[in-house]
Scaffold this active site. Sequence first.
Site, PDB file in Angstrom:
ATOM      1  N   GLY A   1      34.485  90.240  26.409  1.00  0.00           N
ATOM      2  CA  GLY A   1      34.405  90.996  27.662  1.00  0.00           C
ATOM      3  C   GLY A   1      34.998  92.394  27.538  1.00  0.00           C
TER       4      GLY A   1
ATOM      5  CG  ASP B   1      33.078  85.436  25.305  1.00  0.00           C
ATOM      6  OD1 ASP B   1      33.767  86.389  25.714  1.00  0.00           O
ATOM      7  OD2 ASP B   1      32.063  85.018  25.912  1.00  0.00           O
TER       8      ASP B   1
ATOM      9  CE1 TYR C   1      38.249  89.291  39.766  1.00  0.00           C
ATOM     10  CE2 TYR C   1      39.001  91.076  41.184  1.00  0.00           C
ATOM     11  CZ  TYR C   1      38.883  90.518  39.926  1.00  0.00           C
ATOM     12  OH  TYR C   1      39.391  91.177  38.838  1.00  0.00           O
TER      13      TYR C   1
END
Length: 314
Positions: free
Chosen positions: A11, A34, A141
Amino acid sequence: MKRILITGALGQIGSELTLRLREIYGADHVIATDIKKNDSEAFHSGPFETVDVTDLNKMMEMAKKYKVDTIMHLAALLSATAEAKPVFAWNLNMGGLMNALETARELKAQFFTPSSIGVFGPSTPKNNTPQDTIMRPTTMYGVNKVAGELLADYYYHKFGVDSRGLRFPGLISHVTLPGGGTTDYAVEIYYEAVKNGKYTSYINKGTFMDMMYMPDALNAIIDLMEADAPKLKHRNSFNVTAMSFAPEDIAASIAKYIPGFEINYKVDPARQSIAESWPDSIDASAAREEWGFKYEYDLDKMTQDMIEKLRYKL
Ligand code: AKB
């Protein structure tokens, strides 16, 4: 010498953090993981494993295989994507974090995970937002990040896991594009400036958010993780920031290096409303006092470096 397992290593933060940590601690001491397969040449310098963070057994198996003593849990959905897929976001962001904390507990490992300015909401003081203040976010979030901070503190108090975190603002870098964030416009604008000399912003003029250049963010992670534990009054998580600007400010900074650069606006209501729920600027004094947080790049210095690097890359 630390032995570190990183989740979400491909990322935006992970792709640069992995390489920085390998320079410091040695390539074999930094295990990149990942959910995606490794397609990055740069990562061939050290171990890479495919790990889905919602799979506790696999994460635990990899942590044990490499005998890690530090876990850096970066895998998460960012704000705009989380808002579009709230149930998936809860499962991934909270499930992944819980698994990573459990792995740290089992291995008695030090732990890092990023939090965000997304922990704040409309009822938070908007300017110079204090370290300890109202945290009533209105996004999935933000809910994940507040719960995550509490959970990481819980693992410290209950199980002695040495957990530490940073409330990152928007992070700007020329290496890996972010995906699904609200602050992503501040990265896209540089790519478009270098390619086309103009940018249409989905964030409206006059909307201020905190930001930081990636080299400063990487140093902050490393410094926090190396800080003496007794100095930390806070743990999860510290406000950190290097600048606060609105789209017209970053456009003005770019125009100093790309004369004639133009910004236009086509506001995306979803991301605009997230941005408006966040602070205009946050106060990083607790991070400065407790572990010496500092940054090198202000807006113009970052702009100069971004443009130079992107001219070479694009
Ligand atoms: C996002 O925009 O979602 C992130 C963040 C500020 O946490 N960059």
